[in-house]
Design a protein around this motif. Structure first.
Motif, PDB file in Angstrom:
ATOM      1  N   UNK A  57       2.089   6.141   6.219  1.00 34.78           N
ATOM      2  CA  UNK A  57       3.277   5.296   6.133  1.00 34.78           C
ATOM      3  C   UNK A  57       2.956   3.853   6.498  1.00 34.78           C
ATOM      4  N   UNK A  58       2.143   3.662   7.521  1.00 40.89           N
ATOM      5  CA  UNK A  58       1.789   2.298   7.922  1.00 40.89           C
ATOM      6  C   UNK A  58       1.110   1.560   6.771  1.00 40.89           C
ATOM      7  N   UNK A  59       0.173   2.221   6.099  1.00 44.23           N
ATOM      8  CA  UNK A  59      -0.506   1.588   4.968  1.00 44.23           C
ATOM      9  C   UNK A  59       0.474   1.323   3.829  1.00 44.23           C
ATOM     10  N   UNK A  60       1.337   2.291   3.542  1.00 41.11           N
ATOM     11  CA  UNK A  60       2.288   2.122   2.445  1.00 41.11           C
ATOM     12  C   UNK A  60       3.263   0.981   2.712  1.00 41.11           C
ATOM     13  N   UNK A  61       3.690   0.846   3.951  1.00 37.15           N
ATOM     14  CA  UNK A  61       4.630  -0.227   4.274  1.00 37.15           C
ATOM     15  C   UNK A  61       3.987  -1.589   4.084  1.00 37.15           C
ATOM     16  N   UNK A  62       2.691  -1.695   4.375  1.00 30.79           N
ATOM     17  CA  UNK A  62       1.995  -2.970   4.217  1.00 30.79           C
ATOM     18  C   UNK A  62       1.698  -3.265   2.755  1.00 30.79           C
ATOM     19  N   UNK A  64       3.404  -2.396   0.292  1.00 28.27           N
ATOM     20  CA  UNK A  64       4.650  -2.789  -0.368  1.00 28.27           C
ATOM     21  C   UNK A  64       5.173  -4.145   0.083  1.00 28.27           C
ATOM     22  N   UNK A  65       4.527  -4.753   1.074  1.00 30.53           N
ATOM     23  CA  UNK A  65       4.881  -6.123   1.461  1.00 30.53           C
ATOM     24  C   UNK A  65       4.301  -7.151   0.496  1.00 30.53           C
ATOM     25  N   UNK A  66       3.187  -6.818  -0.143  1.00 31.04           N
ATOM     26  CA  UNK A  66       2.370  -7.836  -0.814  1.00 31.04           C
ATOM     27  C   UNK A  66       2.153  -7.507  -2.287  1.00 31.04           C
ATOM     28  N   UNK A  67       2.526  -8.452  -3.142  1.00 30.47           N
ATOM     29  CA  UNK A  67       2.444  -8.238  -4.585  1.00 30.47           C
ATOM     30  C   UNK A  67       1.022  -7.990  -5.055  1.00 30.47           C
ATOM     31  N   UNK A  68       0.037  -8.617  -4.402  1.00 32.58           N
ATOM     32  CA  UNK A  68      -1.340  -8.464  -4.875  1.00 32.58           C
ATOM     33  C   UNK A  68      -1.844  -7.025  -4.775  1.00 32.58           C
ATOM     34  N   UNK A  69      -1.208  -6.222  -3.933  1.00 31.90           N
ATOM     35  CA  UNK A  69      -1.610  -4.822  -3.803  1.00 31.90           C
ATOM     36  C   UNK A  69      -0.724  -3.894  -4.633  1.00 31.90           C
ATOM     37  N   UNK A  70       0.117  -4.476  -5.491  1.00 34.08           N
ATOM     38  CA  UNK A  70       0.978  -3.686  -6.367  1.00 34.08           C
ATOM     39  C   UNK A  70       0.768  -4.077  -7.832  1.00 34.08           C
ATOM     40  N   UNK A  71      -0.427  -4.550  -8.120  1.00 34.45           N
ATOM     41  CA  UNK A  71      -0.731  -5.089  -9.443  1.00 34.45           C
ATOM     42  C   UNK A  71      -1.029  -3.970 -10.445  1.00 34.45           C
ATOM     43  N   UNK A  79      -0.934  -8.753 -16.905  1.00 31.51           N
ATOM     44  CA  UNK A  79      -0.699  -8.391 -15.508  1.00 31.51           C
ATOM     45  C   UNK A  79       0.788  -8.302 -15.175  1.00 31.51           C
ATOM     46  N   UNK A  80       1.104  -7.341 -14.331  1.00 33.02           N
ATOM     47  CA  UNK A  80       2.487  -7.112 -13.909  1.00 33.02           C
ATOM     48  C   UNK A  80       2.457  -6.574 -12.488  1.00 33.02           C
ATOM     49  N   UNK A  81       3.621  -6.540 -11.851  1.00 31.66           N
ATOM     50  CA  UNK A  81       3.730  -6.082 -10.462  1.00 31.66           C
ATOM     51  C   UNK A  81       4.777  -4.982 -10.369  1.00 31.66           C
ATOM     52  N   UNK A  82       4.393  -3.871  -9.731  1.00 29.26           N
ATOM     53  CA  UNK A  82       5.370  -2.831  -9.438  1.00 29.26           C
ATOM     54  C   UNK A  82       6.313  -3.312  -8.332  1.00 29.26           C
ATOM     55  N   UNK A  83       7.574  -2.983  -8.420  1.00 31.24           N
ATOM     56  CA  UNK A  83       8.503  -3.289  -7.337  1.00 31.24           C
ATOM     57  C   UNK A  83       8.177  -2.456  -6.096  1.00 31.24           C
ATOM     58  N   UNK A  84       7.724  -1.225  -6.312  1.00 36.38           N
ATOM     59  CA  UNK A  84       7.353  -0.349  -5.204  1.00 36.38           C
ATOM     60  C   UNK A  84       6.209   0.542  -5.659  1.00 36.38           C
ATOM     61  N   UNK A  85       5.304   0.842  -4.738  1.00 32.99           N
ATOM     62  CA  UNK A  85       4.230   1.794  -5.018  1.00 32.99           C
ATOM     63  C   UNK A  85       4.293   2.902  -3.965  1.00 32.99           C
ATOM     64  N   UNK A 194      -7.069  -9.149  -5.638  1.00 33.04           N
ATOM     65  CA  UNK A 194      -7.009  -9.714  -4.287  1.00 33.04           C
ATOM     66  C   UNK A 194      -8.377 -10.206  -3.854  1.00 33.04           C
ATOM     67  N   UNK A 195      -8.365 -11.178  -2.962  1.00 29.04           N
ATOM     68  CA  UNK A 195      -9.593 -11.712  -2.366  1.00 29.04           C
ATOM     69  C   UNK A 195      -9.730 -11.202  -0.935  1.00 29.04           C
ATOM     70  N   UNK A 196     -10.801 -11.641  -0.278  1.00 26.74           N
ATOM     71  CA  UNK A 196     -11.018 -11.269   1.113  1.00 26.74           C
ATOM     72  C   UNK A 196      -9.872 -11.710   2.008  1.00 26.74           C
ATOM     73  N   UNK A 197      -9.279 -12.850   1.715  1.00 27.20           N
ATOM     74  CA  UNK A 197      -8.138 -13.322   2.500  1.00 27.20           C
ATOM     75  C   UNK A 197      -7.016 -12.292   2.518  1.00 27.20           C
ATOM     76  N   UNK A 198      -6.687 -11.766   1.339  1.00 22.94           N
ATOM     77  CA  UNK A 198      -5.568 -10.829   1.231  1.00 22.94           C
ATOM     78  C   UNK A 198      -5.891  -9.514   1.928  1.00 22.94           C
ATOM     79  N   UNK A 199      -7.127  -9.043   1.768  1.00 22.37           N
ATOM     80  CA  UNK A 199      -7.515  -7.800   2.419  1.00 22.37           C
ATOM     81  C   UNK A 199      -7.529  -7.960   3.928  1.00 22.37           C
ATOM     82  N   UNK A 200      -8.037  -9.091   4.405  1.00 19.65           N
ATOM     83  CA  UNK A 200      -8.057  -9.341   5.845  1.00 19.65           C
ATOM     84  C   UNK A 200      -6.636  -9.420   6.405  1.00 19.65           C
ATOM     85  N   UNK A 201      -5.736 -10.041   5.669  1.00 22.65           N
ATOM     86  CA  UNK A 201      -4.338 -10.116   6.138  1.00 22.65           C
ATOM     87  C   UNK A 201      -3.743  -8.724   6.269  1.00 22.65           C
ATOM     88  N   UNK A 202      -3.979  -7.878   5.283  1.00 27.54           N
ATOM     89  CA  UNK A 202      -3.451  -6.519   5.349  1.00 27.54           C
ATOM     90  C   UNK A 202      -4.042  -5.757   6.534  1.00 27.54           C
TER      91      UNK A 202
END
Length: 218
Positions: A57-62, A64-71, A79-85, A194-202
């Protein structure tokens, strides 16, 4: 059926990076970290909630915060973005020494998600097929657990995955050091997404959830 929203390429800051890492240098990147989960583990011991489900759940909640991980891609290949994964997670069958891949809908309410995921784990623990629920939805991302060992590095060698944009997570066994509890966490993601920045933020946001696990008892 859930559908993905096409991205406005004219205003998308990532368009050049997406094209580069999808077409010219297609690759993924992986990051493995040791996360201090001392407070998280203590909160779970004091509750009736399952550790693996809480991790998922912790991973899923994060995610779903960020569009780059729902590509994803549209049928036209744009390219498109899921509203929820939704998380799809491994369920080990100890008799066969194989696993099944189970999924449940993401729910921002941890308690509701927990109950559904616990039922799914129980239902599919004896599964003899890899996908006991049938083909998973396209908007599922993967979580695997290797609870038999800790690790300092984990990397999937994915052949032909130039269009697999959703992240893949791998969890390891807890280790104890100097009175603290640590969880190995590996994240793999397509560099076009995503880049290293996005992965590090997650990863840092996962650390924050583990350090303040008031949601576990909620």
């Amino acid at each position: 059926m859930e559908t993905a929203r096409p991205i406005d390429l004219d205003t998308w800051p990532r368009r050049e990076h997406f094209d580069h890492y999808r077409d010219q240098v297609p690759c993924s990147h992986a990051m493995t970290v040791d996360v201090d989960v001392t407070e998280f583990a203590a909160a779970l011991r004091a509750s009736t909630h399952k550790t693996y489900v809480a991790q998922i759940w912790a991973l899923a909640s994060l995610v779903n915060r960020h569009a780059e991980f729902r590509l994803t891609l549209t049928d036209a290949g744009e390219p498109a973005v899921w509203d929820v994964v939704h998380p799809m997670f491994t369920v080990f069958n100890p008799d066969r020494e194989t696993f099944a891949a189970s999924w449940v809908p993401y729910d921002a309410d941890f308690a509701r998600f927990h109950d559904r995921a616990v039922r799914a784990l129980a239902d599919h623990r004896g599964a003899t097929s890899m996908f006991p629920q049938g083909p998973p939805p396209a908007n599922c991302f993967d979580v695997s657990s290797i609870p038999w060992t800790a690790f300092s590095g984990f990397n999937l060698q994915i052949d032909g995955a130039s269009e697999h944009f959703l992240p893949i997570f791998t969890l390891g066994r807890y280790t104890e050091r100097a009175g603290r509890t640590f969880l190995p966490l590996a994240v793999q993601v397509h560099h076009a997404a995503a880049d290293g920045f996005h992965t590090a933020r997650l990863v840092n946001e996962f650390r924050e959830l583990a350090a303040d696990p008031t949601w576990v008892a909620g």
